[in-house]
Write a protein that holds these residues in place. Structure first.
Motif, PDB file in Angstrom:
ATOM      1  N   VAL A   9       2.704  13.323  15.424  1.00 54.94           N
ATOM      2  CA  VAL A   9       3.164  13.426  14.043  1.00 54.94           C
ATOM      3  C   VAL A   9       4.222  12.369  13.757  1.00 54.94           C
ATOM      4  O   VAL A   9       4.248  11.763  12.676  1.00 54.94           O
ATOM      5  CB  VAL A   9       3.715  14.837  13.763  1.00 54.94           C
ATOM      6  CG1 VAL A   9       4.333  14.911  12.370  1.00 54.94           C
ATOM      7  CG2 VAL A   9       2.608  15.865  13.900  1.00 54.94           C
ATOM      8  N   LYS A  10       5.097  12.114  14.735  1.00 55.85           N
ATOM      9  CA  LYS A  10       6.106  11.072  14.548  1.00 55.85           C
ATOM     10  C   LYS A  10       5.463   9.702  14.411  1.00 55.85           C
ATOM     11  O   LYS A  10       5.894   8.880  13.596  1.00 55.85           O
ATOM     12  CB  LYS A  10       7.090  11.083  15.720  1.00 55.85           C
ATOM     13  CG  LYS A  10       7.995  12.307  15.759  1.00 55.85           C
ATOM     14  CD  LYS A  10       9.004  12.214  16.896  1.00 55.85           C
ATOM     15  CE  LYS A  10       9.915  13.438  16.912  1.00 55.85           C
ATOM     16  NZ  LYS A  10      10.907  13.366  18.012  1.00 55.85           N
ATOM     17  N   TYR A  11       4.437   9.446  15.183  1.00 50.91           N
ATOM     18  CA  TYR A  11       3.724   8.173  15.084  1.00 50.91           C
ATOM     19  C   TYR A  11       3.103   8.015  13.695  1.00 50.91           C
ATOM     20  O   TYR A  11       3.149   6.934  13.097  1.00 50.91           O
ATOM     21  CB  TYR A  11       2.645   8.076  16.160  1.00 50.91           C
ATOM     22  CG  TYR A  11       3.172   7.843  17.554  1.00 50.91           C
ATOM     23  CD1 TYR A  11       4.386   7.170  17.762  1.00 50.91           C
ATOM     24  CD2 TYR A  11       2.471   8.299  18.672  1.00 50.91           C
ATOM     25  CE1 TYR A  11       4.870   6.965  19.048  1.00 50.91           C
ATOM     26  CE2 TYR A  11       2.956   8.095  19.966  1.00 50.91           C
ATOM     27  CZ  TYR A  11       4.170   7.427  20.142  1.00 50.91           C
ATOM     28  OH  TYR A  11       4.656   7.217  21.406  1.00 50.91           O
ATOM     29  N   VAL A  12       2.507   9.099  13.203  1.00 52.35           N
ATOM     30  CA  VAL A  12       1.914   9.059  11.860  1.00 52.35           C
ATOM     31  C   VAL A  12       2.991   8.783  10.815  1.00 52.35           C
ATOM     32  O   VAL A  12       2.794   7.981   9.887  1.00 52.35           O
ATOM     33  CB  VAL A  12       1.183  10.379  11.557  1.00 52.35           C
ATOM     34  CG1 VAL A  12       0.752  10.431  10.093  1.00 52.35           C
ATOM     35  CG2 VAL A  12      -0.019  10.550  12.457  1.00 52.35           C
ATOM     36  N   ALA A  18       5.882   2.383   7.639  1.00 52.29           N
ATOM     37  CA  ALA A  18       5.691   0.935   7.720  1.00 52.29           C
ATOM     38  C   ALA A  18       4.627   0.465   6.732  1.00 52.29           C
ATOM     39  O   ALA A  18       4.767  -0.597   6.102  1.00 52.29           O
ATOM     40  CB  ALA A  18       5.301   0.549   9.148  1.00 52.29           C
ATOM     41  N   LEU A  19       3.576   1.264   6.575  1.00 52.96           N
ATOM     42  CA  LEU A  19       2.500   0.906   5.654  1.00 52.96           C
ATOM     43  C   LEU A  19       2.994   0.897   4.209  1.00 52.96           C
ATOM     44  O   LEU A  19       2.679  -0.022   3.433  1.00 52.96           O
ATOM     45  CB  LEU A  19       1.339   1.882   5.809  1.00 52.96           C
ATOM     46  CG  LEU A  19       0.082   1.592   4.987  1.00 52.96           C
ATOM     47  CD1 LEU A  19      -0.492   0.227   5.345  1.00 52.96           C
ATOM     48  CD2 LEU A  19      -0.958   2.690   5.203  1.00 52.96           C
ATOM     49  N   TYR A  20       3.771   1.907   3.844  1.00 53.33           N
ATOM     50  CA  TYR A  20       4.310   1.960   2.481  1.00 53.33           C
ATOM     51  C   TYR A  20       5.278   0.813   2.235  1.00 53.33           C
ATOM     52  O   TYR A  20       5.207   0.131   1.198  1.00 53.33           O
ATOM     53  CB  TYR A  20       5.009   3.294   2.242  1.00 53.33           C
ATOM     54  CG  TYR A  20       5.693   3.362   0.889  1.00 53.33           C
ATOM     55  CD1 TYR A  20       4.945   3.465  -0.276  1.00 53.33           C
ATOM     56  CD2 TYR A  20       7.085   3.309   0.791  1.00 53.33           C
ATOM     57  CE1 TYR A  20       5.564   3.511  -1.512  1.00 53.33           C
ATOM     58  CE2 TYR A  20       7.703   3.355  -0.440  1.00 53.33           C
ATOM     59  CZ  TYR A  20       6.947   3.453  -1.593  1.00 53.33           C
ATOM     60  OH  TYR A  20       7.572   3.483  -2.823  1.00 53.33           O
ATOM     61  N   ALA A  21       6.191   0.581   3.192  1.00 54.07           N
ATOM     62  CA  ALA A  21       7.150  -0.517   3.038  1.00 54.07           C
ATOM     63  C   ALA A  21       6.422  -1.856   2.929  1.00 54.07           C
ATOM     64  O   ALA A  21       6.760  -2.701   2.076  1.00 54.07           O
ATOM     65  CB  ALA A  21       8.125  -0.534   4.210  1.00 54.07           C
ATOM     66  N   GLY A  22       5.404  -2.048   3.774  1.00 51.95           N
ATOM     67  CA  GLY A  22       4.656  -3.291   3.712  1.00 51.95           C
ATOM     68  C   GLY A  22       3.869  -3.444   2.426  1.00 51.95           C
ATOM     69  O   GLY A  22       3.706  -4.561   1.917  1.00 51.95           O
ATOM     70  N   SER A  23       3.402  -2.322   1.860  1.00 51.25           N
ATOM     71  CA  SER A  23       2.587  -2.391   0.643  1.00 51.25           C
ATOM     72  C   SER A  23       3.406  -2.729  -0.598  1.00 51.25           C
ATOM     73  O   SER A  23       2.866  -3.278  -1.565  1.00 51.25           O
ATOM     74  CB  SER A  23       1.858  -1.059   0.433  1.00 51.25           C
ATOM     75  OG  SER A  23       2.771  -0.038   0.044  1.00 51.25           O
ATOM     76  N   ILE A  24       4.707  -2.381  -0.584  1.00 49.51           N
ATOM     77  CA  ILE A  24       5.520  -2.680  -1.767  1.00 49.51           C
ATOM     78  C   ILE A  24       6.241  -4.019  -1.664  1.00 49.51           C
ATOM     79  O   ILE A  24       6.787  -4.501  -2.671  1.00 49.51           O
ATOM     80  CB  ILE A  24       6.552  -1.556  -2.040  1.00 49.51           C
ATOM     81  CG1 ILE A  24       7.572  -1.447  -0.905  1.00 49.51           C
ATOM     82  CG2 ILE A  24       5.847  -0.237  -2.284  1.00 49.51           C
ATOM     83  CD1 ILE A  24       8.681  -0.442  -1.193  1.00 49.51           C
ATOM     84  N   LEU A  25       6.236  -4.628  -0.474  1.00 47.82           N
ATOM     85  CA  LEU A  25       6.883  -5.935  -0.341  1.00 47.82           C
ATOM     86  C   LEU A  25       6.244  -6.992  -1.257  1.00 47.82           C
ATOM     87  O   LEU A  25       6.965  -7.769  -1.890  1.00 47.82           O
ATOM     88  CB  LEU A  25       6.858  -6.390   1.116  1.00 47.82           C
ATOM     89  CG  LEU A  25       7.893  -5.744   2.046  1.00 47.82           C
ATOM     90  CD1 LEU A  25       7.724  -6.261   3.470  1.00 47.82           C
ATOM     91  CD2 LEU A  25       9.319  -5.998   1.549  1.00 47.82           C
TER      92      LEU A  25
END
Length: 338
Positions: A9-12, A18-25
């Motif tokens: 769950v922590k990995y998810v 990281a996916l959200y942060a990368g998507s809004i960059l």
């Protein structure tokens, strides 16, 4: 019972973070090529002139309040949206307008994370790594699956005047809903701060754009009705608090009723604004009740047709296992358990 504290769950959680942060960059990067347009000039002009003449942020703030009152009396009733629109970043320097996207996405992200933390972690007892995973996946759905046609993405993240009326007000509305939940879950000084923030923000959001204002007014009515009906059956929060936590009668300020009442008062003030009559005289419109019914109909219509894309369906399918795990975890230590 699912062990949601495990490494998977922590990995998810960290993967979705990281996916959200990368998507809004990329959105933020594009925002640094942004410039004011349309209402950014007309509605913020007087505030900019005051700041240019005085160099005082406080004077500009006071002028923003004056302009919100002016629009309330002469054009629109949503006083809070008008005030925030008048305080565009370009007021203090045109180069600062590039921070529009950062501000909007920052408030959106904070409001969503606070809401899911209050709802899933505080109220249902779901551990944060799981609750946060759900929050980030929902934020990915909202940001990345937003309709491209009609300028929705531009008005949501790049046009200050549009963002103030739509994305910004909606994000603050989500934050306010989280504060209502926190009022039920926190205790002591923390609860007092929850109530103070919920009362102030609720009154302000009564003067948000009418789409957000109406939505929060419905939330307020449902909240008040649920409290009243719960107390009449002897199962409401007042009974819970008086039996479990304190001795003697508990004042109504222990419930999120006052913030809801203030929100409804603000919404009524916005609807009854003299400026609405001035603007309404320009063209023919629908009666208030008919307008509300039509708005709800088209919201459901768009959600069931144009906005239900394959990307949205995929995100919803990815949410299912996380929500299933959260349902098991909600048997834990949240306020609802007590």
């Amino acid at each position: 019972m699912y062990d949601t504290g495990n490494k998977k769950v922590k990995y998810v959680y960290y993967m979705l973070l990281a996916l959200y942060a990368g998507s809004i960059l990329p959105l933020v990067w594009i925002g640094f090529y942004n410039w004011p347009s349309a209402d950014d000039y007309s509605m913020a002009f007087e505030v900019h002139e005051v700041f240019a003449a005085t160099g005082s942020v406080f004077s500009a703030f006071a002028e923003g309040i004056r302009m919100a009152y002016h629009y309330y009396m002469n054009w629109t009733g949503y006083y809070f949206s008008d005030f925030v629109t008048a305080m565009a970043p370009s007021v203090f320097g045109e180069r600062l307008y590039v921070w529009t996207t950062v501000i909007v996405l920052g408030i959106f992200t904070f409001g969503m994370l606070y809401f899911f933390h209050a709802l899933l972690t505080k109220y249902y007892g779901v551990q944060w790594h799981l609750a946060g995973s759900i929050a980030f996946l929902v934020m990915l759905l909202i940001v990345q699956c937003m309709p491209a046609e009609g300028g929705a993405r531009v008005e949501a993240f790049y046009w200050w005047a549009g963002a103030c009326n739509y994305m910004l007000m909606w994000s603050l509305g989500v934050l306010w809903c989280g504060l209502l939940i926190s009022c039920r879950c926190d205790s002591g000084k923390k609860r007092a701060w929850d109530y103070l923030c919920a009362c102030v923000l609720g009154l302000l959001l009564g003067g948000a754009n009418y789409m957000t204002g109406l939505t929060l007014a419905i939330v307020s009515v449902v909240g008040i009705v649920s409290v009243v009906t719960g107390e009449s059956k002897g199962t409401g929060p007042l009974t819970h608090f008086s039996e479990k936590r304190v001795s003697g009668p508990v004042p109504m300020t222990h419930l999120p009723v006052l913030p809801c009442l203030l929100n409804l008062a603000g919404f009524a003030a916005a609807c009854l604004a003299p400026g609405n009559q001035v603007r309404g005289a320009i063209g023919e419109g629908f009666p208030a009740v008919k307008s509300i019914v039509i708005s709800l109909y088209y919201t459901l219509s768009y959600c069931m047709s144009d906005w239900t894309t394959w990307a949205v369906l995929c995100c919803l399918l990815l949410l299912l296992p996380l929500l299933w795990m959260a349902a098991g975890e909600s048997e834990g230590t949240g306020t609802l358990t007590h």
